[in-house]
Design a protein around this motif. Structure first.
Motif, PDB file in Angstrom:
ATOM      1  N   GLY B  40       1.095  -1.622  -0.112  1.00 34.53           N
ATOM      2  CA  GLY B  40      -0.175   0.249  -0.390  1.00 34.53           C
ATOM      3  C   GLY B  40       0.724   1.079   0.321  1.00 34.53           C
ATOM      4  O   GLY B  40       0.830   2.059   0.699  1.00 34.53           O
ATOM      5  N   GLY B  41       1.610   2.067  -0.848  1.00 33.58           N
ATOM      6  CA  GLY B  41       2.811   2.662  -1.177  1.00 33.58           C
ATOM      7  C   GLY B  41       1.810   3.246  -2.314  1.00 33.58           C
ATOM      8  O   GLY B  41       0.700   3.009  -2.978  1.00 33.58           O
ATOM      9  N   ALA B 237       5.742  -4.171  -3.499  1.00 36.18           N
ATOM     10  CA  ALA B 237       6.239  -4.128  -2.628  1.00 36.18           C
ATOM     11  C   ALA B 237       8.074  -3.439  -1.938  1.00 36.18           C
ATOM     12  O   ALA B 237       8.916  -3.707  -1.092  1.00 36.18           O
ATOM     13  N   ALA B 238       7.758  -3.255  -3.352  1.00 37.49           N
ATOM     14  CA  ALA B 238       9.997  -2.284  -2.837  1.00 37.49           C
ATOM     15  C   ALA B 238      10.213  -2.801  -2.877  1.00 37.49           C
ATOM     16  O   ALA B 238      10.621  -4.327  -3.011  1.00 37.49           O
ATOM     17  N   GLY B 239      11.570  -2.505  -1.392  1.00 37.76           N
ATOM     18  CA  GLY B 239      12.314  -3.633  -1.284  1.00 37.76           C
ATOM     19  C   GLY B 239      12.222  -4.754  -0.540  1.00 37.76           C
ATOM     20  O   GLY B 239      12.912  -5.725  -0.589  1.00 37.76           O
ATOM     21  N   TYR B 359       1.992 -10.860 -11.192  1.00 37.23           N
ATOM     22  CA  TYR B 359       1.762  -9.246 -11.688  1.00 37.23           C
ATOM     23  C   TYR B 359       3.333  -9.056 -10.788  1.00 37.23           C
ATOM     24  O   TYR B 359       3.064  -9.288  -9.563  1.00 37.23           O
ATOM     25  N   LEU B 360       4.963  -8.729 -11.632  1.00 35.15           N
ATOM     26  CA  LEU B 360       4.688  -7.812 -10.327  1.00 35.15           C
ATOM     27  C   LEU B 360       5.498  -6.223 -11.099  1.00 35.15           C
ATOM     28  O   LEU B 360       5.689  -6.283 -12.423  1.00 35.15           O
ATOM     29  N   ASN B 361       5.357  -4.938  -9.774  1.00 34.90           N
ATOM     30  CA  ASN B 361       5.990  -3.163  -9.955  1.00 34.90           C
ATOM     31  C   ASN B 361       6.881  -3.396  -9.286  1.00 34.90           C
ATOM     32  O   ASN B 361       6.645  -2.993  -8.210  1.00 34.90           O
TER      33      ASN B 361
END
Lengths: 89, 416
Positions: B40-41, B237-239, B359-361
């Protein structure tokens, strides 16, 4: 901020060292026989665990020798330091 | 949705600001969703918003293990720009910048985009040649860019030390006038509010602990608040992208590093633009509160600890004083770290993973904030249609096998 015990020089400040990424990644001996996916795996894919990680460091501003470290990436705790060629803990 | 306006402000002022509504609901997770977004960023919330708005997919949950925008969205130095060298990067970041320009009106939420101009300094002849090359490349891609000589840099940013006796003299700079800063928290809150209004469930304090995968196809997620079935699952999820992908049996070419930033005590307005320098390596702007906001490079070692080492900050301060000797009496107030996932080519991965429906972002590394609207927009398209948006296609995971890398290391003028 890490206090790193170089296996040759003893405990030194982190700024004397450079990081070398994941340890124990061997270059394939049969590179010409690998598929693109296998070559990409060697070239680009590294473990990225949250927890204990075996990694390489070099004592740039000291003895300039490479060694290995087992460090927890979640806490920065250094679990073990061992010389190249020694079995990983 | 409660409309914010000058009238609503006046009305609430008369009630002593006691009656402002909550910006979004806090629902219990439903047993199943069409799409579950993990993270949830800003990027995850923007993805949910565009899924609902542009693709009519509103049965969406955004799962956040902490609180909204508590990761890198709330930890960056808020710089927004699109002056990237390579065509693929310029296209996606310019797409984002165009969305930024209409975002406050679209979300009815002030994201405080301030297009105050970003300078990228050149300190040697190599920098000068690379910078002018990038100006030309930007213009060919429809991105506004100018080359300023030393006198013009001094006129644009008077407080900068451009004296020829400096150890790293300023020989010129590129300027993107449409670039600037935005209010980072407001981006998360604005997207969350707008997505919630369209029916998206935003579920905080809900950590994903695993995926349900049946014959190569994802069917749900396991969380600390129970199992949730899902038609499609998106990891944003970034890092922690590597950690999540590993739960699905996927290895990613990502390494997680701390990226530190810090702010000074607040002072009167002294710096009305953003200054970035690759050679001495710092970037700085002044917030509306008067604090100088600074960042630089990552800590070299892998980490998930959201903190870095002090020598990195010391190097940053040395660079700052090299450019702005007058800041030497400033006290620094706070420093913090965020965990960034860096790709070998310093470009993001946006697209499908080898598991069907997953999927990945991610992989935005040190420069994801500026891309938030564009990233969410193209990723929503990719999820909804199960095929990459044309702007996202070059950023597929398979580029590491095909060799079609988008090498923005250095090409982006600074470590983003």
């Amino acid at each position: 901020m890490l206090l790193i015990a170089c296996p040759y020089c003893g405990p030194r400040d982190e700024v004397e060292f450079h990081y070398g990424g994941q340890a124990h990644v061997a270059r394939p001996t049969n590179a010409e026989a690998l598929s693109d996916a296998e070559w990409a795996d060697y070239l680009f894919l590294r473990d990225n665990p949250k927890g204990p990680f075996r990694e390489r460091w070099v004592h740039t501003a000291g003895c300039r020798r490479w060694f290995n470290m087992l460090r927890d990436t979640a806490t920065h705790r250094i679990i073990a330091i061992y010389k190249v060629g020694e079995p990983p803990p | 949705m409660y409309r914010f306006s000058i009238l609503s402000l006046a009305r609430n002022a008369l009630r002593y600001h006691q009656d402002w509504p909550r910006l979004w609901r806090s629902p219990e997770p439903k047993p199943a969703y069409d799409v579950v977004i993990v993270g949830g960023g800003g990027h995850g919330l923007a993805t949910a918003y565009y899924l609902a708005k542009e693709h009519g997919i509103a049965n969406v949950a955004v799962l956040e293990k902490g609180w909204l925008g508590g990761g890198n969205t709330g930890r960056n130095t808020t710089i927004v720009r699109s002056n990237y060298l390579w065509d693929e990067s310029a296209a996606i970041y310019e797409h984002a910048l165009k969305l930024w320009e209409g975002l406050s009106a679209e979300l009815n939420f002030n994201v405080m985009l301030s297009q105050r101009g970003v300078l990228n300094l050149a300190h040697n002849q190599g920098d000068v040649r690379e910078s002018i090359r990038r100006v030309h490349a930007n213009r060919l891609n429809g991105v506004d860019a100018e080359w300023l000589d030393t006198a013009a840099v001094k006129a644009f940013c008077p407080i900068l030390d451009v004296s020829p006796t400096a150890r790293y003299p300023v020989l010129g700079a590129t300027l993107q006038r449409r670039a600037g800063v935005a209010r980072h928290d407001a981006v998360a809150w604005g997207y969350a509010r707008a997505a919630d209004d369209r029916g998206v469930d935003i579920i905080q304090n809900c950590e994903v602990t695993g995926f349900d995968i049946e014959s190569g196809c994802v069917s749900g997620v396991r969380t600390t608040r129970g199992d949730i079935r899902a038609g499609k699952v998106a990891i944003v999820a970034a890092g922690h992208n590597s950690v999540l992908a590993a739960m699905a049996g996927v290895r990613l070419p990502l390494q997680s590093h701390p990226l530190q930033a810090l702010v000074s005590e607040p002072v009167k307005p002294v710096l009305d633009c953003v200054v970035m320098s690759n050679a001495v390596h710092v970037y700085v702007s002044q917030s509306d509160k008067g604090e100088l906001v600074m960042g630089a490079g990552i800590d070299a070692f892998n980490s998930y600890a959201q903190r870095g080492s002090f020598p990195i900050i010391e190097h940053q301060m040395a660079a700052l004083l090299e450019l702005f000797p007058s800041f030497s009496r400033l006290r620094m107030m706070r420093s913090w770290g965020g965990i960034v996932d860096v790709c070998p080519d310093a470009s993001p991965i946006v697209g499908k993973l080898p598991v069907q429906g997953l999927y990945l972002n991610g992989g935005w590394g040190t420069g994801g904030f500026k891309a938030t609207p564009g990233s969410g927009h193209v990723f929503a398209h990719t999820i909804a249609r199960d095929e990459p948006h044309p702007l996202a296609a070059p950023f597929a995971l398979d580029r590491f096998t095909s060799g079609a890398l988008i090498d923005e290391h250095g090409a982006a003028a600074v470590a983003h």
